[in-house]
Motif scaffolding. Structure first.
Motif, PDB file in Angstrom:
ATOM      1  N   ASN A 193       0.808  -1.217   0.000  1.00 33.36           N
ATOM      2  CA  ASN A 193       0.000   0.000   0.000  1.00 33.36           C
ATOM      3  C   ASN A 193       0.841   1.266   0.000  1.00 33.36           C
ATOM      4  N   ASP A 194       2.154   1.145   0.101  1.00 35.04           N
ATOM      5  CA  ASP A 194       3.022   2.320   0.209  1.00 35.04           C
ATOM      6  C   ASP A 194       4.086   2.303  -0.881  1.00 35.04           C
ATOM      7  N   SER A 195       4.697   3.469  -1.051  1.00 36.63           N
ATOM      8  CA  SER A 195       5.797   3.591  -1.994  1.00 36.63           C
ATOM      9  C   SER A 195       7.002   2.782  -1.502  1.00 36.63           C
ATOM     10  N   ARG A 196       7.818   2.345  -2.454  1.00 40.30           N
ATOM     11  CA  ARG A 196       8.992   1.536  -2.103  1.00 40.30           C
ATOM     12  C   ARG A 196      10.266   2.361  -2.027  1.00 40.30           C
ATOM     13  N   SER A 197      10.123   3.668  -2.271  1.00 39.77           N
ATOM     14  CA  SER A 197      11.326   4.502  -2.356  1.00 39.77           C
ATOM     15  C   SER A 197      12.025   4.628  -1.004  1.00 39.77           C
ATOM     16  N   ASP A 198      11.279   4.615   0.117  1.00 36.80           N
ATOM     17  CA  ASP A 198      11.911   4.773   1.419  1.00 36.80           C
ATOM     18  C   ASP A 198      12.879   3.630   1.714  1.00 36.80           C
ATOM     19  N   LEU A 199      12.465   2.401   1.409  1.00 36.85           N
ATOM     20  CA  LEU A 199      13.341   1.254   1.655  1.00 36.85           C
ATOM     21  C   LEU A 199      14.471   1.163   0.643  1.00 36.85           C
ATOM     22  N   LEU A 200      14.180   1.573  -0.593  1.00 39.97           N
ATOM     23  CA  LEU A 200      15.181   1.418  -1.653  1.00 39.97           C
ATOM     24  C   LEU A 200      16.177   2.572  -1.707  1.00 39.97           C
ATOM     25  N   GLN A 201      15.832   3.724  -1.122  1.00 41.26           N
ATOM     26  CA  GLN A 201      16.698   4.886  -1.279  1.00 41.26           C
ATOM     27  C   GLN A 201      18.110   4.642  -0.748  1.00 41.26           C
ATOM     28  N   PRO A 202      18.314   4.064   0.452  1.00 39.93           N
ATOM     29  CA  PRO A 202      19.690   3.800   0.896  1.00 39.93           C
ATOM     30  C   PRO A 202      20.445   2.873  -0.048  1.00 39.93           C
ATOM     31  N   VAL A 203      19.745   1.891  -0.614  1.00 37.52           N
ATOM     32  CA  VAL A 203      20.392   0.973  -1.555  1.00 37.52           C
ATOM     33  C   VAL A 203      20.789   1.710  -2.825  1.00 37.52           C
ATOM     34  N   ILE A 204      19.893   2.552  -3.341  1.00 33.73           N
ATOM     35  CA  ILE A 204      20.183   3.311  -4.562  1.00 33.73           C
ATOM     36  C   ILE A 204      21.371   4.231  -4.345  1.00 33.73           C
ATOM     37  N   GLU A 205      21.409   4.911  -3.205  1.00 33.18           N
ATOM     38  CA  GLU A 205      22.524   5.836  -2.945  1.00 33.18           C
ATOM     39  C   GLU A 205      23.841   5.077  -2.839  1.00 33.18           C
ATOM     40  N   GLU A 206      23.819   3.912  -2.244  1.00 33.34           N
ATOM     41  CA  GLU A 206      25.058   3.147  -2.110  1.00 33.34           C
ATOM     42  C   GLU A 206      25.532   2.611  -3.463  1.00 33.34           C
ATOM     43  N   LEU A 207      24.588   2.285  -4.348  1.00 35.56           N
ATOM     44  CA  LEU A 207      24.967   1.816  -5.679  1.00 35.56           C
ATOM     45  C   LEU A 207      25.586   2.939  -6.504  1.00 35.56           C
ATOM     46  N   ARG A 208      25.246   4.176  -6.188  1.00 38.75           N
ATOM     47  CA  ARG A 208      25.805   5.309  -6.943  1.00 38.75           C
ATOM     48  C   ARG A 208      27.202   5.684  -6.470  1.00 38.75           C
ATOM     49  N   GLU A 209      27.646   5.123  -5.341  1.00 39.66           N
ATOM     50  CA  GLU A 209      28.955   5.471  -4.793  1.00 39.66           C
ATOM     51  C   GLU A 209      30.058   4.619  -5.421  1.00 39.66           C
ATOM     52  N   ASP A 210      31.272   5.151  -5.351  1.00 37.01           N
ATOM     53  CA  ASP A 210      32.495   4.431  -5.738  1.00 37.01           C
ATOM     54  C   ASP A 210      32.438   3.899  -7.174  1.00 37.01           C
ATOM     55  N   LEU A 211      31.868   4.690  -8.090  1.00 40.80           N
ATOM     56  CA  LEU A 211      31.855   4.282  -9.497  1.00 40.80           C
ATOM     57  C   LEU A 211      33.174   4.653 -10.154  1.00 40.80           C
ATOM     58  N   LEU A 212      33.609   3.800 -11.039  1.00 39.28           N
ATOM     59  CA  LEU A 212      34.836   4.070 -11.788  1.00 39.28           C
ATOM     60  C   LEU A 212      34.555   5.048 -12.926  1.00 39.28           C
ATOM     61  N   PRO A 213      35.568   5.731 -13.452  1.00 36.74           N
ATOM     62  CA  PRO A 213      35.350   6.631 -14.594  1.00 36.74           C
ATOM     63  C   PRO A 213      34.721   5.890 -15.771  1.00 36.74           C
ATOM     64  N   GLY A 214      33.642   6.456 -16.305  1.00 36.42           N
ATOM     65  CA  GLY A 214      32.963   5.858 -17.435  1.00 36.42           C
ATOM     66  C   GLY A 214      32.011   4.732 -17.077  1.00 36.42           C
ATOM     67  N   GLN A 215      31.826   4.463 -15.778  1.00 35.37           N
ATOM     68  CA  GLN A 215      30.941   3.381 -15.348  1.00 35.37           C
ATOM     69  C   GLN A 215      29.573   3.943 -15.004  1.00 35.37           C
ATOM     70  N   LEU A 216      28.528   3.292 -15.491  1.00 38.74           N
ATOM     71  CA  LEU A 216      27.156   3.708 -15.204  1.00 38.74           C
ATOM     72  C   LEU A 216      26.654   2.989 -13.954  1.00 38.74           C
ATOM     73  N   ALA A 217      25.849   3.701 -13.170  1.00 36.41           N
ATOM     74  CA  ALA A 217      25.308   3.122 -11.942  1.00 36.41           C
ATOM     75  C   ALA A 217      24.338   1.997 -12.283  1.00 36.41           C
ATOM     76  N   PRO A 218      24.420   0.867 -11.594  1.00 40.61           N
ATOM     77  CA  PRO A 218      23.508  -0.267 -11.860  1.00 40.61           C
ATOM     78  C   PRO A 218      22.112   0.006 -11.293  1.00 40.61           C
ATOM     79  N   ILE A 219      21.462   0.997 -11.861  1.00 40.25           N
ATOM     80  CA  ILE A 219      20.147   1.423 -11.390  1.00 40.25           C
ATOM     81  C   ILE A 219      19.239   1.580 -12.602  1.00 40.25           C
TER      82      ILE A 219
END
Length: 979
Positions: free
Chosen positions: A621-647
């Protein structure tokens, strides 16, 4: 040592120089000590105290009067220093009143006065500060212990002080200064109080001087009774002692306050030590010497008094005695499991047994086989000696040794513990083969009313390192099937955890979670698992052996439920966030189906858990963004040059649009499933995929058309940063309604088609009744109301700001008339109460007559209120009496205002206006304001605004007042229809 003697002799000299203020003189011993000083020092001492004591005057008569006052109170003089005796003899009053011995100051004569801060310190505080300094130069090691016995005499006296009720010691011999009380009865009735003079005699009335010096109390009583019987016939005598004389004694050596003290004639060594404030930490407690006439007549060991109550060496003092406290020689420290840990003074050779006896013996938890002696060697290095009491009782203890008595390992064995939601919490005896049903066999007696019957834990400590392991059980199954597999066998030191229904489980688990975090290696992860989302008790929990998602969901109390006790979790999609790599820095999202994990424990969806796994259970009944937001932010970290985030992202007609982690093998169909599936408004024939790619120079985007009904498009595998947009069917599920109120044939809410007009809906409602007043129709729209409210709020803020910053007596402004301040307050109150209505002015008669240009295209939430035919004209604002009047075509605006009492004092005559029944506002032409042709119709409202021109910076208030009146009129019209 010489310094102490000099100070003591100087004080005594000062008293003698002050004309014998307290009837004291230097004893022969003191005189010899004074004469032994060099001439220069003796002259210096006499010159130093001559002026200080010259102003102190007194006499033996004054002394007798003071003693007489004390005699009347029935008190003895007690024990006081000589300096205070001098102050008393010169007529100086003391703060405490000076009657009782307990109230007298007992500090000795010192070179300087103590500060108030020092006076407030306790004896223990003083000893700790002194010992801290002394210890730095000491050879002792070990704990921060206090030397034994010094606090007994430190600070104010609490014992050993003579009182008026104390009995006269056996063998006490009277002398000059003592009072003899004689009670004569029979033919002669007298109560005599006689003081023995310096010659040792008392003056008996009708008899003369009688020598009594050197007699004991019994000898004195027999002697005087004999004289009375001889001299008087028929007279009986009763003899007792009153106030006893004081004697002066020296305290020297390592006394805390060395000097000359005046004490009671039958005081002892311990009493003198008490009044002097105790002994310095550098002084000996075991070799205190009493010097009389230059010879040591007694050696007092305070340990005998404090440890055995032996006062045999506590000798009674005589005037001129010297109490000498020598410096301490040998000390040792005793710490650990003894009754009295502390630092003790050695007297002669001492064995380990002797020292333990000094410390009060061993405590119950002491380990006799674990005794250590820390000893300082001659080469200034310490060595440690391990001993067992049974073999080392005669071990010789040396100066500077520190003895530590170890404790046994006090761990409770052969027990189990019950904790949590149970009336029988506590520890119980454990026996081999014991099952949990031994304690849980009755629902009412062994479990609370709110105990969770479906979940419990047994925490066991196993292995060489006593690692914590957990076992799960069901209290309900234990009660129903005792002795079965559901009834676990308990181990020694097990803790049975029973949880409360509806409460978090983290309270009982906190110690276990803490133990799981301890003793980890640099690359080890703590054996903990967390669960978030649609479960009853989200949080971090210990990881059990062979733990799965199914176990963890039960661990967390099961899936969450809504208000109707229906499961609110999404049973089709969940995520397990697993940490990998060095120190768990990389995350790996893994999808699972909660329904399969719960209903089919052996399915592949019931994943086995690892350290630091995080389980996400989404709410349907609720949005999933609250639970997924920490995961999404962590996936955006420590990317190599030219690497796209797995999102990847999905928007449009899906239940849960948003960003999701890119899982291996994710296709368009799977992403739609992750997002909860398509809504019924989705356009399945076409969707859009925006795909981004990187070149060496820039990022490029590609648009891909998708058909959601084509298997090839559904199975298209997604790439990092892909965005899918699901188109929405226009106007699907669009339900718009309007409300008709008042004088229509069929009022109520009507569902409208897109683009339908007001005239069409009125026609559907059967038209207007015969009593409808079309000109007074009120049409409101929610969107307009919101806009008007914003403008009104802004106007209110601006007006309040202008009022707060304006000055009524600013240059160029007219003077404020009486009542302006109250007017401003009233305007602000009206502003605060005003609420926008959202009225749209319409010409309903022309609209219904077919004038299409006047028709209104309806929106969702519109309301039309048609009032009954009105015969009233309302006058509002700054008139004497605002009211409504019956409409008369012959009356003008001025006539209606006059019928309301005329204009008020603060009316703005130049800005009068009329609000028509349809909501429009007209300002009559000034050339015909009060003519007979003024256009006033039924339902109109004449508004007389407030004149705010006299108030500085108030131009905005004129506009606001008009808004308020319009809002009030519209609200009144709508409310009238409801009533």
């Amino acid at each position: 040592m010489i310094r102490h003697y000099m100070k003591a002799i100087a004080i005594a000299l000062a008293l003698v120089t002050a004309q014998q203020a307290y009837a004291l003189s230097l004893t022969p011993e003191q005189q010899r000590q004074l004469e032994a000083l060099p001439d220069s020092q003796r002259q210096q001492l006499m010159e130093q105290y001559r002026q200080a004591t010259s102003s102190s005057a007194g006499s033996e008569t004054q002394q007798a009067e003071d003693q007489g006052k004390q005699n009347e109170r029935g008190k003895q003089p007690g024990v006081i220093p000589l300096a205070e005796a001098q102050a008393q003899s010169s007529g100086q009053s003391r703060e405490t009143g000076g009657g009782a011995p307990d109230e007298q100051t007992v500090s000795g004569v010192q070179e300087g006065e103590k500060t108030s801060g020092e006076d407030e310190k306790t004896a223990e505080d003083i000893l700790r500060e002194e010992y801290k300094e002394w210890r730095q130069a000491s050879s002792l090691s070990g704990d921060d212990l206090l030397p034994f016995g010094y606090e007994m005499f430190a600070g104010q006296p609490t014992s050993f002080v003579a009182s008026g009720d104390a009995p006269v010691p056996v063998g006490y011999r009277v002398g000059p200064g003592d009072e003899v009380r004689i009670l004569l009865t029979g033919r002669e009735n007298q109560d005599l109080t006689l003081t023995i003079d310096r010659s040792g005699t008392i003056q008996l009335p009708k008899i003369g001087p009688v020598s009594v010096h050197g007699k004991t109390l019994e000898e004195l009583r027999s002697y005087i009774q004999g004289i009375v019987k001889e001299k008087f016939i028929g007279v009986e005598s009763f003899v007792s002692l009153g106030e006893l004389r004081s004697i002066s004694v020296f305290l020297t050596g390592e006394s805390r306050n060395p000097g000359v003290y005046s004490v009671s004639a039958f005081s002892t060594i311990s009493q003198a030590l008490s009044v002097s404030g105790g002994i310095e930490l550098s002084g000996s407690l075991r070799n205190i010497q009493l010097i009389r006439d230059g010879k040591v007549v007694s050696q007092f060991d305070l340990y005998d008094l404090m440890l055995a109550g032996d006062r045999s060496a506590d000798t009674q003092l005589k005037s001129g005695d010297v109490i000498f406290v020598p410096a301490i020689e040998d000390r040792i420290a005793v710490t650990g499991a003894v009754v009295r840990p502390g630092v003790y003074e050695l007297e002669g050779p001492n064995s380990l047994q002797d020292i333990l006896k000094l410390a009060g013996g061993l405590r119950a938890e002491a380990d006799p086989g674990k005794i250590q002696v820390s000893r300082l060697r001659p080469d200034s290095k310490r060595t440690l000696i391990d001993l067992e009491l049974k073999n080392a009782g005669d071990f010789n203890i040396l100066q500077g040794d520190t003895i530590r008595i170890g404790k046994i390992h006090d761990r409770l064995r052969g027990a189990v513990e019950i904790r949590g939601s149970s009336p029988i919490t506590g520890q119980y005896e454990w026996r081999q083969g014991m099952r949990l049903s031994r304690f849980l066999n009755n629902r009412n007696d062994h479990l609370d009313d709110d105990t969770d019957l479906n979940f419990g834990l047994i925490a066991s400590r196993t292995g060489e390192n006593y690692d914590v392991t957990l076992r799960r059980f069901s209290p309900k199954d234990v009660l129903a099937n005792p002795g079965s597999q559901a009834d676990p066998i308990l181990k020694e030191r097990d803790s049975i955890l029973l949880f409360e229904e509806g409460e978090s489980r983290l309270g009982l688990l906190e110690p276990i979670i803490g133990s799981f975090r301890e003793d980890l290696g640099a690359e080890e992860l703590p054996p903990l698992v967390s669960i978030d989302g649609a479960v009853r008790y989200a949080g971090t929990y210990p990881l059990l052996e062979d733990h799965t998602i199914n176990d963890m969901i039960h661990f967390a109390g099961g899936l969450a439920r809504d208000g109707q006790s229906l499961i609110s979790a999404d049973l089709e999609f969940g995520l397990l966030i697993r940490r990998q790599g060095d120190f768990g820095r990389q995350i790996n999202p893994i999808p699972y189906r909660p329904v399969s994990a719960l209903n089919q424990p052996h399915s592949e969806d019931n994943l086995s858990l690892q350290e630091l796994d995080r389980i996400l259970v989404f709410n349907r009944n609720d949005s999933r963004s609250d639970l997924l937001q920490p995961v999404i932010e962590e996936l955006r970290e420590d990317l190599l040059p030219g690497q796209l985030a797995p999102i990847i992202s999905i928007t449009g007609a899906v239940k849960y649009p948003g960003s999701y982690p890119l899982l291996p093998g994710t296709s368009v169909k799977k992403l739609i499933g992750y997002a909860g599936g398509l809504t019924n408004a989705s356009y399945a024939l076409e969707a859009e995929l925006i795909r981004q790619s990187l070149t060496q120079q820039r990022a490029e985007s590609e648009l891909i058309k998708l058909s959601l009904k084509t298997p090839e498009d559904q199975s298209l595998e997604l790439a990092p940063t892909d965005r899918i947009h699901i188109k929405r069917l226009p106007d699907l599920n669009l339900q718009q309604t309007v409300t008709l109120q008042g004088e229509v044939n069929f009022p109520g809410s009507y569902t409208i088609r897109r683009g339908e007009t007001l005239s069409q809906v009125v026609e559907r409602a059967g038209g207007l009744t015969d009593y409808a007043y079309a000109k007074g129709a009120v049409f409101t729209r929610e969107r307009l109301r919101e806009q008007e409210q914003k403008r009104l709020d802004e106007a209110q803020r601006r007006l309040r700001r202008d009022i707060s910053t304006s000055r009524t007596d600013a240059p160029g402004e007219e003077s404020t008339i009486e009542g302006d301040e109250e007017t401003v307050v009233r305007v602000l109150e009206d502003i605060g109460e005003a609420q926008a209505v959202g009225r749209l002015v319409i010409d309903l008669p022309e609209l219904l007559a077919g004038e299409t240009s006047r028709d209104v295209r309806l929106q969702d939430g519109d309301t039309l209120a048609i009032p009954e035919i009105s015969q009233a004209v309302t006058v509002m604002g700054e008139v004497q009496f605002a009211t409504s009047h019956l409409h008369d075509p012959s009356l003008s605006i001025k006539d209606y205002i006059n019928r309301s009492g005329g204009l008020a004092f603060q009316a703005d005559e130049s800005r009068i206006y009329v609000i028509k029944a349809d909501g429009s506002v007209t300002v009559p032409d000034q050339s015909r304001w009060f003519g007979s042709t003024d256009p006033v119709e039924p339902g109109d409202t004449v508004v007389v605004p407030l004149n705010l021109s006299q108030l500085s910076s108030m131009e905005l208030a004129k506009d606001v007042s008009q808004i308020i009146y319009q809002v009030a009129l519209g609200a009144a019209a709508v409310q009238g229809l409801k009533d």
